[in-house]
Design a protein around this motif. Structure first.
Motif, PDB file in Angstrom:
ATOM      1  N   PHE A   1     121.174  55.597  77.183  1.00  0.00           N
ATOM      2  CA  PHE A   1     122.051  55.195  78.089  1.00  0.00           C
ATOM      3  C   PHE A   1     122.997  56.547  78.457  1.00  0.00           C
ATOM      4  CE2 PHE A   1     120.726  50.902  76.831  1.00  0.00           C
ATOM      5  CZ  PHE A   1     120.810  50.114  77.878  1.00  0.00           C
ATOM      6  N   PRO A   2     123.670  56.355  79.555  1.00  0.00           N
ATOM      7  CA  PRO A   2     124.722  57.327  80.261  1.00  0.00           C
ATOM      8  C   PRO A   2     125.917  57.226  79.581  1.00  0.00           C
ATOM      9  CG  PRO A   2     123.589  56.172  81.906  1.00  0.00           C
ATOM     10  CD  PRO A   2     123.180  55.663  81.141  1.00  0.00           C
ATOM     11  N   PRO A   3     126.836  58.337  78.913  1.00  0.00           N
ATOM     12  CA  PRO A   3     127.732  58.160  78.476  1.00  0.00           C
ATOM     13  C   PRO A   3     128.714  57.189  79.046  1.00  0.00           C
ATOM     14  CG  PRO A   3     127.134  60.472  78.552  1.00  0.00           C
ATOM     15  CD  PRO A   3     126.129  59.347  79.269  1.00  0.00           C
ATOM     16  N   LYS A   4     128.938  57.107  80.366  1.00  0.00           N
ATOM     17  CA  LYS A   4     129.972  56.391  80.950  1.00  0.00           C
ATOM     18  C   LYS A   4     129.805  54.836  80.920  1.00  0.00           C
ATOM     19  CE  LYS A   4     130.275  59.462  85.049  1.00  0.00           C
ATOM     20  NZ  LYS A   4     130.269  59.740  86.676  1.00  0.00           N
ATOM     21  N   VAL A   5     128.742  54.286  79.959  1.00  0.00           N
ATOM     22  CA  VAL A   5     128.575  52.733  80.018  1.00  0.00           C
ATOM     23  C   VAL A   5     129.688  52.253  78.932  1.00  0.00           C
ATOM     24  CG1 VAL A   5     126.093  52.875  80.646  1.00  0.00           C
ATOM     25  CG2 VAL A   5     126.833  53.173  78.035  1.00  0.00           C
ATOM     26  N   ARG A   6     130.237  53.355  78.376  1.00  0.00           N
ATOM     27  CA  ARG A   6     131.182  52.944  77.362  1.00  0.00           C
ATOM     28  C   ARG A   6     132.247  52.362  77.751  1.00  0.00           C
ATOM     29  NH1 ARG A   6     129.933  58.283  75.267  1.00  0.00           N
ATOM     30  NH2 ARG A   6     128.456  58.086  73.328  1.00  0.00           N
ATOM     31  N   ASP A   7     132.808  52.598  79.120  1.00  0.00           N
ATOM     32  CA  ASP A   7     134.059  52.122  79.991  1.00  0.00           C
ATOM     33  C   ASP A   7     133.476  50.728  80.494  1.00  0.00           C
ATOM     34  OD1 ASP A   7     134.867  54.740  79.352  1.00  0.00           O
ATOM     35  OD2 ASP A   7     133.963  55.626  81.184  1.00  0.00           O
ATOM     36  N   MET A   8     132.553  50.213  80.234  1.00  0.00           N
ATOM     37  CA  MET A   8     131.958  48.914  80.554  1.00  0.00           C
ATOM     38  C   MET A   8     132.301  48.871  82.077  1.00  0.00           C
ATOM     39  SD  MET A   8     131.002  47.535  78.018  1.00  0.00           S
ATOM     40  CE  MET A   8     130.667  45.895  78.845  1.00  0.00           C
ATOM     41  N   GLY A   9     131.724  49.740  82.867  1.00  0.00           N
ATOM     42  CA  GLY A   9     131.977  49.544  84.422  1.00  0.00           C
ATOM     43  C   GLY A   9     130.543  49.817  84.746  1.00  0.00           C
ATOM     44  N   ILE A  10     130.167  49.573  86.075  1.00  0.00           N
ATOM     45  CA  ILE A  10     129.143  49.661  86.744  1.00  0.00           C
ATOM     46  C   ILE A  10     128.651  51.110  86.799  1.00  0.00           C
ATOM     47  CG2 ILE A  10     127.768  49.227  88.905  1.00  0.00           C
ATOM     48  CD1 ILE A  10     129.517  46.979  89.510  1.00  0.00           C
ATOM     49  N   VAL A  11     127.561  51.454  86.547  1.00  0.00           N
ATOM     50  CA  VAL A  11     126.878  52.841  86.305  1.00  0.00           C
ATOM     51  C   VAL A  11     125.674  52.866  87.098  1.00  0.00           C
ATOM     52  CG1 VAL A  11     126.454  54.744  84.961  1.00  0.00           C
ATOM     53  CG2 VAL A  11     128.398  53.231  84.043  1.00  0.00           C
ATOM     54  N   ILE A  12     125.779  53.813  88.066  1.00  0.00           N
ATOM     55  CA  ILE A  12     124.460  54.338  88.930  1.00  0.00           C
ATOM     56  C   ILE A  12     123.639  55.721  88.175  1.00  0.00           C
ATOM     57  CG2 ILE A  12     123.502  54.751  90.877  1.00  0.00           C
ATOM     58  CD1 ILE A  12     124.942  52.007  91.035  1.00  0.00           C
ATOM     59  N   ASP A  13     122.690  55.406  87.388  1.00  0.00           N
ATOM     60  CA  ASP A  13     121.985  56.455  87.022  1.00  0.00           C
ATOM     61  C   ASP A  13     120.812  56.834  87.864  1.00  0.00           C
ATOM     62  OD1 ASP A  13     120.754  58.242  85.107  1.00  0.00           O
ATOM     63  OD2 ASP A  13     120.170  56.633  83.644  1.00  0.00           O
ATOM     64  N   GLN A  14     121.045  57.822  88.591  1.00  0.00           N
ATOM     65  CA  GLN A  14     120.145  58.500  89.415  1.00  0.00           C
ATOM     66  C   GLN A  14     118.805  58.994  88.950  1.00  0.00           C
ATOM     67  OE1 GLN A  14     120.595  58.416  92.926  1.00  0.00           O
ATOM     68  NE2 GLN A  14     122.898  57.977  92.961  1.00  0.00           N
ATOM     69  N   LYS A  15     118.974  59.658  87.725  1.00  0.00           N
ATOM     70  CA  LYS A  15     117.754  60.323  87.099  1.00  0.00           C
ATOM     71  C   LYS A  15     116.765  59.414  86.699  1.00  0.00           C
ATOM     72  CE  LYS A  15     116.654  63.197  83.029  1.00  0.00           C
ATOM     73  NZ  LYS A  15     117.124  63.734  81.899  1.00  0.00           N
ATOM     74  N   ASN A  16     117.428  57.742  86.115  1.00  0.00           N
ATOM     75  CA  ASN A  16     116.275  56.993  85.604  1.00  0.00           C
ATOM     76  C   ASN A  16     116.191  55.826  86.714  1.00  0.00           C
ATOM     77  OD1 ASN A  16     115.687  57.951  83.069  1.00  0.00           O
ATOM     78  ND2 ASN A  16     117.703  57.586  82.522  1.00  0.00           N
ATOM     79  N   ALA A  17     116.794  55.916  88.083  1.00  0.00           N
ATOM     80  CA  ALA A  17     116.706  54.800  89.094  1.00  0.00           C
ATOM     81  C   ALA A  17     117.085  53.726  88.462  1.00  0.00           C
ATOM     82  CB  ALA A  17     115.153  54.872  89.473  1.00  0.00           C
ATOM     83  N   THR A  18     118.111  53.584  87.761  1.00  0.00           N
ATOM     84  CA  THR A  18     118.668  52.346  87.141  1.00  0.00           C
ATOM     85  C   THR A  18     120.264  52.036  87.580  1.00  0.00           C
ATOM     86  OG1 THR A  18     117.126  52.842  85.390  1.00  0.00           O
ATOM     87  CG2 THR A  18     119.022  51.295  84.844  1.00  0.00           C
ATOM     88  N   ILE A  19     120.573  50.636  87.466  1.00  0.00           N
ATOM     89  CA  ILE A  19     121.964  50.531  87.800  1.00  0.00           C
ATOM     90  C   ILE A  19     122.146  49.597  86.524  1.00  0.00           C
ATOM     91  CG2 ILE A  19     123.646  48.826  88.880  1.00  0.00           C
ATOM     92  CD1 ILE A  19     120.492  50.159  90.681  1.00  0.00           C
TER      93      ILE A  19
END
Length: 1033
Positions: free
Chosen positions: A538-556
């Motif tokens: 998972f991207p590190p930003k998910v710890r903030d419990m916000g909406i994260v756009i992961d461009q590399k894995n084409a995932t929200i």
């Protein structure tokens, strides 16, 4: 002879090979060597004759040099050489090898010499009672006389047997690689002297109408052998130069050069060029060269202003010559080659049998002519791989039915090539010198002189004088051929009914079972998408419990119930942002069953009855961030769709095997060619090479800029000449597309511009400037000759490609321009041409290649009276493939297109309207079985039959319509028709002229035209007044 160096390794290899063949013959019954137990080779004093005989040839074959005043005695275990002291020093180089060599030195002491001769005679008697000799040996000199005297005294019981055939078979006829290399160089030198040098000299003489003797022209060619600058700069017809290691010092004449014309021909080459003046008619040039002791010959026939009979006989000579070349291969009996050629002449042109030569060539190599290998009907020898032959095909003293002058009453035709025998087709060493009719024919007469005086046409008494002058072969000014032959049309209709019935039967048999929703319809499968395999990804930003756009894995990644939950972009339908007061809302909609969405989102689900999350809504006071997230999701969705489409497009792109390069020799190359599709970077010409399993195009800009095409992936190979075109083309149509840069393509093309003057294909030098028509005529001749040579070069290379890929079934296909037609397959109007297997347009991109075997049926659209164009649609046997359209074909080509489709057994139909083929093909693919049960393509045929019936009724009623009705009909259909009012007027004029017994003069026609113009003008004014009144109301 100070720098003589004998190759001891080659000597040992060759003498061992010869002795092994000798021993093998002894074991099998002495059929070849006639039971000889020893072999004697004599060399007397040196003669000035350039001809090599077998005794000289044996010296060159074993030692590489000729040793005069030398005796060689060969037994199965020792080689005895008796020679002078000076020569004996050089022969020390071959001592000490695997095969024993004993050198005896002849000096001034007579007694000592007699001992040496006696030792030789003792060795002969010890070996056996048969001595192999050359019975036709003409060696002379004191050394020979002394030997003969001692031999006669000491060897009275020894029998002499002929050894010449054995030397030819076991030593000279089959060449090794070094010998073949010398043969190739000798042949290339012959080609260089004949074309371009002799050809340029001859054409200059004929152009300038000079009078020159045969002997003078031959001397020019003879003296060119000493011109070192010529050999360094000369270019062969294929634009290649001679090998870099070529040494012109080792060239020598063995034949001619011989120039013959004016009705006096000797195809046995027994006479030198005479002192007669070169005659502008049939000209024969022959010559032979020796290079490093190995000979080659070439002869060509040039025709100046030939008549049809001469051209026909030359074409037949060329076909016989090609048949002989195809018949020559390893294991074939010599007599069978001549018999096949004679059989072809008897079957095709028996009148030429008495003029055919008594043989079609002979063996060549160290000897200029091997008398034991004459290619005639009696020779029992068998051809072997590695043999080299001179193939001479000729007709002598043919009577000319239309002689131009007294020197043209008889003529001869000949073609001579030097070839190498292989297990398949022979290698023609002199094949670079063109033999085609276009390349060997020259036309210097004006066209006005050549054209006969036109005959006066017979005047029909029923037609007036003025009308006679204005009647043409066509009845409409567009020159359309609308009157088809009734019998041909009936036959065509009958054949089409048979084809349609056959197609219907094949369809019912092929789709015997129900194919609903299977045939041709892409069955969508459930796809699984994986964003992450473990939590640590998972991207590190998910710890903030916000909406994260992961461009590399084409995932929200969305926060749900205090946990980050990933959603792949392909599970999301869309995202939208809205505002209510101080809050902003982000709504994310997911794909789920039963949404009634469009085709793009119509995908299957693993379990449609499961529970689905249809949407998630988030709120925040930061509206700008939600706007940014919505945009990122939209962009991510767009990128995913784009990648999916690219992946789908590349599904049929194949990964080709590696190209196997030719390492042991230089591959066949076509230089200075461009490639389409074009490569990245600057547009520069590259080269095409033929390797073991494919082609390689190499750009000169970089070694990485290259394209490899394997023969196994080639479906069609086309050659399109530059006649009526600006380029000459070799086009390759592939079975599966390949990546070309970042795009895929199924068509790769190699071409050269025919109008670019920088490529001087003929190698001709610029002639002296002359003014007036002669200069213009010379330029036209040069252009025609250059184009012919360009066509020959590309055709030859295409044939080489086909030959290299023959295991894959490759054959060269050429377009048939005379039955082509104009049309618009894509965006521009182009000329479309049929070939044996395809319908193609390869002159300008995008290319069109339609394989005839892939076509199910053809349909002609917009076929109705009054339209100038019609459309052609091809439906393929693979119903999932979109139909191919060729639009805007001139109606003048309608009959030709029908005739072509009928001739290649393609069922066709016609109709007055354009059909919606996407809907039709959906119906076909939805249930193909039911489609054919309902009549298949018969619905198209029914429309065609109705159209055909209405046309016949119109044709029958056209003769009954009155003039007034014709005027009204033409006026009422004026707006809908593609013809203008003038065209309608002219058509009605012609109808009136055909009804009258006598032709009307111009005054009568002009009076009627003015009357119609006035009537038409009054009607237009009435219509305008009525329109104005309507507006006022």
């Amino acid at each position: 002879m100070a720098d003589i160096k004998i190759d001891a390794k080659v000597f040992q290899e060759r003498i061992t090979h010869f002795v092994n063949a000798w021993k093998a013959d002894k074991r099998s019954g002495d059929a070849l060597f006639n039971g000889a137990s020893s072999i004697l080779i004599l060399m007397g004093k040196v003669t000035e004759e350039p001809e090599l005989y077998k005794n000289n040839a044996m010296h060159f074959w074993l030692l590489g040099y000729e040793f005069p005043t030398t005796l060689m005695l060969l037994t199965t275990d020792t080689l005895y050489i008796l020679t002078t002291q000076k020569k004996a020093k050089y022969l020390d180089q071959i001592k000490g090898g695997r095969f024993p060599v004993e050198v005896l030195v002849k000096g001034k002491d007579v007694a000592e010499n007699e001992k040496h001769f006696t030792k030789i005679t003792d060795a002969i008697k010890a070996a056996g009672k048969k001595l192999g000799v050359l019975t036709k040996d003409t060696s002379t000199g004191p050394f020979i006389d002394e030997w003969k005297k001692i031999y006669a005294d000491n060897c009275k019981d020894v029998e002499q047997v002929e050894i010449a055939p054995a030397l030819s078979t076991a030593a000279f006829s089959v060449k090794d690689e070094a010998e073949l290399r010398a043969m190739r160089s000798s042949s290339k030198a012959c080609v260089a002297l004949l074309t371009p040098y002799f050809l340029d000299e001859m054409s200059n003489i004929l152009d300038q109408e000079k009078k020159i003797k045969h002997s003078v022209l031959a001397d020019k060619v003879y003296n060119k052998l000493e011109d070192e600058k010529f050999w360094k700069t000369v270019q062969l017809p294929n634009r290649q130069k001679l090998p870099t290691d070529f040494d012109p010092e080792q060239l020598d004449w063995v034949l001619g050069p011989i120039v013959q014309s004016g009705g006096k021909f000797d195809l046995k080459w027994q006479q030198d060029s005479d002192d007669e003046i070169l005659h502008a008619g049939i000209i024969i040039a022959a010559m032979g060269l020796r290079y490093k002791s190995y000979c080659s010959q070439i002869a060509r026939t040039f025709m100046v202003d030939p008549n049809k009979s001469q051209e026909s006989n030359y074409k037949f000579l060329l076909s016989v010559h090609n048949m002989i070349l195809k018949a020559i291969r390893d294991g074939v009996a010599v007599k069978d080659v001549y018999t096949k050629a004679l059989g072809l002449i008897k079957s095709k042109k028996p009148e030429l049998e008495k003029h055919f030569l008594k043989n079609v060539g002979y063996g060549i190599g160290l000897e200029n002519k091997d008398p034991t290998l004459i290619l005639n009907a009696k020779n029992q020898r068998t051809l072997r791989d590695g043999m080299t032959l001179v193939i001479t095909t000729g007709f002598s003293d043919i009577q000319n039915p239309n002689p131009q002058d007294k020197n043209s009453k008889t003529y001869s035709l000949v073609l001579t090539d030097t070839v190498r025998v292989t297990a398949t087709d022979p290698v023609v060493f002199t094949g670079e010198a063109p033999v085609e009719v276009d390349a060997t024919s020259f036309f210097f007469k004006d066209e006005d002189e050549a054209q006969p005086t036109p005959k006066k046409e017979k005047r029909d008494s029923r037609v007036g004088a003025v009308a006679t002058k204005n009647i043409t072969s066509t009845r409409l000014r567009s020159e359309r051929n609308t009157a088809a032959d009734d019998d041909a049309e009936k036959r065509r209709r009958a054949h089409q009914k048979e084809l349609s019935a056959k197609k219907q039967a094949e369809g019912l048999a092929k789709y015997a079972e129900s194919t609903a929703d299977q045939n041709g319809v892409e069955v969508k499968k459930f796809k699984r998408f994986e964003s992450y395999k473990r939590d640590s990804q998972f991207p590190p930003k998910v710890r903030d419990m916000g909406i994260v756009i992961d461009q590399k894995n084409a995932t929200i990644v969305l926060p749900v119930m205090g946990r980050p939950v990933p959603f792949h972009v392909n599970t999301i339908k869309n995202a939208s942002k809205s505002d209510e007061g101080e809050w902003s809302f982000l709504r994310i909609n997911f794909l789920s069953p039963g949404q009634g969405v469009g085709r793009k989102d119509d995908q299957p689900f693993e379990d449609a009855s499961a529970h689905f999350v249809r949407s998630l809504t988030f709120r925040s006071t930061d509206g700008d961030r939600y706007t940014d997230i919505a945009n990122q999701i939209a962009n991510l969705k767009r990128e995913a769709v784009k990648k999916e489409q690219e992946k789908k497009d590349m599904e049929d792109v194949v990964e080709q095997d590696k190209l196997v390069e030719i390492r042991n020799r230089r591959p066949a190359v076509l230089d200075n060619v461009f490639i389409r599709p074009a490569m990245e970077g600057k547009r520069v010409p590259g080269k095409v090479e033929i390797h073991q399993n494919g082609l390689r195009y190499q750009s000169p800009l970089s070694t990485t800029q290259r394209v490899d095409i394997l023969f196994s992936n080639v479906r069609h190979l086309f050659f399109q000449p530059c006649e009526h075109e600006l380029i000459v083309i070799i086009h390759v149509h592939l079975k599966d597309p390949i990546l070309f840069g970042k795009k895929k393509t199924k068509d790769v093309q190699f071409y050269r511009e025919a109008t670019d003057i920088q490529f001087d294909e003929t190698g001709n030098r610029k002639r002296k400037y002359r003014y007036g028509d002669e200069d213009e005529f010379e330029a036209e001749q040069e252009e025609r000759r250059r184009r012919n040579e360009l066509d020959r070069l590309f055709k030859s290379f295409a044939d080489k490609i086909a030959e290299a890929g023959k295991n894959e079934g490759l054959e060269v296909d050429m377009p048939l321009r005379e039955i082509g037609f104009n049309g618009v397959p894509f965006r521009s109007n182009v000329y479309i041409q049929p070939t044996t297997e395809c319908l193609i347009q390869i002159t300008e991109p995008p290319f069109m290649v339609i394989t005839l075997d892939d076509i199910e049926i053809a349909h002609l659209e917009r076929v109705q009276y009054g339209l100038k164009n019609f459309d052609l649609v091809f439906i393929f046997k693979d119903f999932s493939r979109p139909p191919a359209h060729i639009n805007t074909i001139p109606v003048e080509s309608l009959e030709d297109v029908k005739e072509f489709l009928n001739s290649v057994n393609i069922a066709y139909s016609e109709g007055p309207l354009n059909l919606n083929w996407s809907v039709i093909m959906k119906t076909v693919t939805a249930d193909t079985h039911q489609f054919f049960l309902d009549g298949g393509w018969g619905f198209l045929q029914n429309d065609s039959d109705e159209d055909g019936g209405s046309d016949e009724e119109e044709e029958e009623s056209a003769f009954e319509i009155s003039d007034s009705e014709l005027d009204v009909a033409s006026e009422s259909s004026e707006e809908d028709s593609d013809f203008d009012s003038n065209a309608s007027a002219e058509a009605s004029d012609e109808a009136e002229m055909s009804d009258e017994e006598e032709g009307e003069d111009w005054d009568e026609l002009e009076r009627k035209a003015k009357k119609r113009d006035r009537e038409s003008g009054l009607e237009e004014e009435d219509a305008k007044k009525a329109a104005k009144k309507q507006k006022r109301r």
